[in-house]
Motif scaffolding. Structure first.
Motif, PDB file in Angstrom:
ATOM      1  N   ILE A 153       6.088   4.022  -8.424  1.00 22.00           N
ATOM      2  CA  ILE A 153       5.425   3.793  -7.329  1.00 22.00           C
ATOM      3  C   ILE A 153       4.573   5.128  -6.796  1.00 22.00           C
ATOM      4  O   ILE A 153       3.549   5.472  -6.804  1.00 22.00           O
ATOM      5  N   ASN A 154       5.559   6.093  -6.452  1.00 27.66           N
ATOM      6  CA  ASN A 154       5.312   7.571  -6.079  1.00 27.66           C
ATOM      7  C   ASN A 154       4.304   8.147  -6.900  1.00 27.66           C
ATOM      8  O   ASN A 154       3.181   8.726  -6.352  1.00 27.66           O
ATOM      9  N   LEU A 172      -1.250   0.911   1.492  1.00 28.52           N
ATOM     10  CA  LEU A 172      -0.745  -0.499   2.412  1.00 28.52           C
ATOM     11  C   LEU A 172      -1.494  -1.618   2.060  1.00 28.52           C
ATOM     12  O   LEU A 172      -1.127  -2.837   2.160  1.00 28.52           O
ATOM     13  N   ILE A 173      -2.798  -1.493   1.811  1.00 32.02           N
ATOM     14  CA  ILE A 173      -3.715  -2.803   1.736  1.00 32.02           C
ATOM     15  C   ILE A 173      -3.218  -3.461   0.266  1.00 32.02           C
ATOM     16  O   ILE A 173      -3.083  -4.830   0.059  1.00 32.02           O
ATOM     17  N   VAL A 174      -2.908  -2.488  -0.732  1.00 34.60           N
ATOM     18  CA  VAL A 174      -2.672  -3.360  -1.869  1.00 34.60           C
ATOM     19  C   VAL A 174      -1.178  -3.902  -1.961  1.00 34.60           C
ATOM     20  O   VAL A 174      -0.881  -5.042  -2.280  1.00 34.60           O
ATOM     21  N   LEU A 175      -0.364  -3.377  -1.154  1.00 32.14           N
ATOM     22  CA  LEU A 175       1.115  -3.736  -0.865  1.00 32.14           C
ATOM     23  C   LEU A 175       1.036  -4.979  -0.102  1.00 32.14           C
ATOM     24  O   LEU A 175       1.747  -6.023  -0.665  1.00 32.14           O
ATOM     25  N   LEU A 192       4.010  -2.957 -11.400  1.00 30.29           N
ATOM     26  CA  LEU A 192       4.734  -2.026 -10.972  1.00 30.29           C
ATOM     27  C   LEU A 192       5.686  -2.332  -9.613  1.00 30.29           C
ATOM     28  O   LEU A 192       6.742  -2.157  -9.494  1.00 30.29           O
ATOM     29  N   LEU A 193       4.963  -3.229  -8.712  1.00 30.88           N
ATOM     30  CA  LEU A 193       5.593  -3.707  -7.565  1.00 30.88           C
ATOM     31  C   LEU A 193       6.632  -4.744  -7.820  1.00 30.88           C
ATOM     32  O   LEU A 193       7.634  -4.792  -7.137  1.00 30.88           O
ATOM     33  N   ASP A 194       6.179  -5.753  -8.967  1.00 34.94           N
ATOM     34  CA  ASP A 194       7.066  -6.716  -9.281  1.00 34.94           C
ATOM     35  C   ASP A 194       8.322  -5.995  -9.707  1.00 34.94           C
ATOM     36  O   ASP A 194       9.454  -6.331  -9.504  1.00 34.94           O
ATOM     37  N   GLU A 198      13.008  -6.348  -6.192  1.00 34.34           N
ATOM     38  CA  GLU A 198      14.437  -6.417  -5.202  1.00 34.34           C
ATOM     39  C   GLU A 198      14.553  -5.046  -4.155  1.00 34.34           C
ATOM     40  O   GLU A 198      15.664  -5.331  -3.351  1.00 34.34           O
ATOM     41  N   LEU A 199      13.809  -4.231  -4.394  1.00 36.18           N
ATOM     42  CA  LEU A 199      14.156  -3.006  -3.322  1.00 36.18           C
ATOM     43  C   LEU A 199      13.234  -3.044  -2.027  1.00 36.18           C
ATOM     44  O   LEU A 199      13.490  -2.038  -1.110  1.00 36.18           O
ATOM     45  N   PHE A 200      12.360  -3.964  -2.170  1.00 40.35           N
ATOM     46  CA  PHE A 200      11.498  -4.117  -0.983  1.00 40.35           C
ATOM     47  C   PHE A 200      12.045  -4.969   0.100  1.00 40.35           C
ATOM     48  O   PHE A 200      12.698  -6.052  -0.330  1.00 40.35           O
ATOM     49  N   PRO A 201      11.931  -4.816   1.283  1.00 42.04           N
ATOM     50  CA  PRO A 201      12.132  -5.991   2.291  1.00 42.04           C
ATOM     51  C   PRO A 201      11.526  -7.330   1.937  1.00 42.04           C
ATOM     52  O   PRO A 201      10.668  -7.541   1.085  1.00 42.04           O
TER      53      PRO A 201
END
Length: 270
Positions: A153-154, A172-175, A192-194, A198-201
């Motif tokens: 992500i970074n 943030l809008i994408v997230l 990438l986010l999928d 498990e690491l996101f709240p």
């Protein structure tokens, strides 16, 4: 954390808000362990992340932030996209400004933002799982090409193919759209986010709260403020007006976050 505050900040945690982490380059105690130096990944920065987000986001700081780097520090608001590395695009921004005193005033503003850029209020942590086969832009033989490569992500946030130009409000809008299962984000961003799910709240509001990101949103934490809507990519300089707005708005956000972060640090260190 306590050693640094006592030894370098005269026992005053509030002085951490304005500390420029670039000063830690070459510092064996509080700086970087490896060959590469990153302000947001120094030993001191990791200690701060542990103090602020242990149990809220990370469970085991030693493994997740240091050994395996499941999470990694990230510098939120970019400097290079607008102003170029070492301020290389500043003169282009000033092309239509004739008043020399106005030019000097703006250059000093950029220098000031360069110092704020690497302070605690501009740091956070993000999940850092590397995901295979993401379409990224690479330079080969003098040409830019899109290829399927592993990335995080970074790194992807600042890559041309992400379409975000390293602007944090755009991320943030994408997230937020990803959290609410919107189909308005690209397949690569979704993948990438999928891969870091498990690491996101579990919900976006909690993510926003624990990382102290409310300054990016309107009243009640709703509607991310598109502070960089219409801003150029890394290939072009912004207008003088947009460049000044960026410095003003991002400085305000960084300072607000720093104040809240220091309050939380002081509570945790008691």
């Amino acid at each position: 954390m306590k050693e640094f505050i006592n030894e370098e900040l005269n026992y005053e945690p509030s002085n951490l808000a304005s500390f420029d982490f670039k000063k830690l380059q070459g510092d064996k105690k509080f700086g970087s362990q490896g060959f590469w130096f990153y302000c947001d990944d120094t030993k001191l920065a990791r200690a701060i992340y542990c103090v602020l987000w242990q149990e809220k986001l990370v469970v085991n700081c030693v493994s997740e932030l240091i050994k395996d780097k499941t999470y990694r520090g990230d510098t939120l608001n970019s400097l290079n996209t607008l102003f170029g590395k070492y301020g290389a695009k500043v003169e282009k921004i000033l092309t239509n400004i004739q008043d020399y005193s106005e030019k000097d005033r703006f250059k000093n503003k950029v220098k000031g933002f360069n110092k704020i850029y690497h302070t605690i209020g501009n740091f956070a942590i993000l999940p850092n799982n590397e995901i295979e086969d993401i379409r990224i832009t690479v330079r080969e033989e003098g040409e830019y090409k899109e290829k399927l490569k592993p990335t995080t992500i970074n790194r992807y946030r600042g890559n041309k193919s992400s379409k975000l130009h390293d602007y944090f409000d755009q991320f943030l809008i994408v997230l937020e759209k990803w959290y609410y299962y919107s189909d308005e984000i690209s397949d690569d961003w979704k993948k990438l986010l999928d891969g870091n799910k498990e690491l996101f709240p579990k919900n976006f509001d909690y993510f926003r709260e624990i990382l102290f990101l409310n300054s990016y949103f309107g009243a009640g934490g709703k509607n991310c403020r598109e502070l960089t809507k219409g801003y150029p990519s890394a290939l072009g300089p912004p207008t003088f007006e947009k460049a000044e707005n960026y410095i003003r708005e991002k400085t305000q956000i960084i300072n607000q976050r720093a104040e809240i972060m220091i309050e939380n640090i002081e509570k945790r260190l008691k």
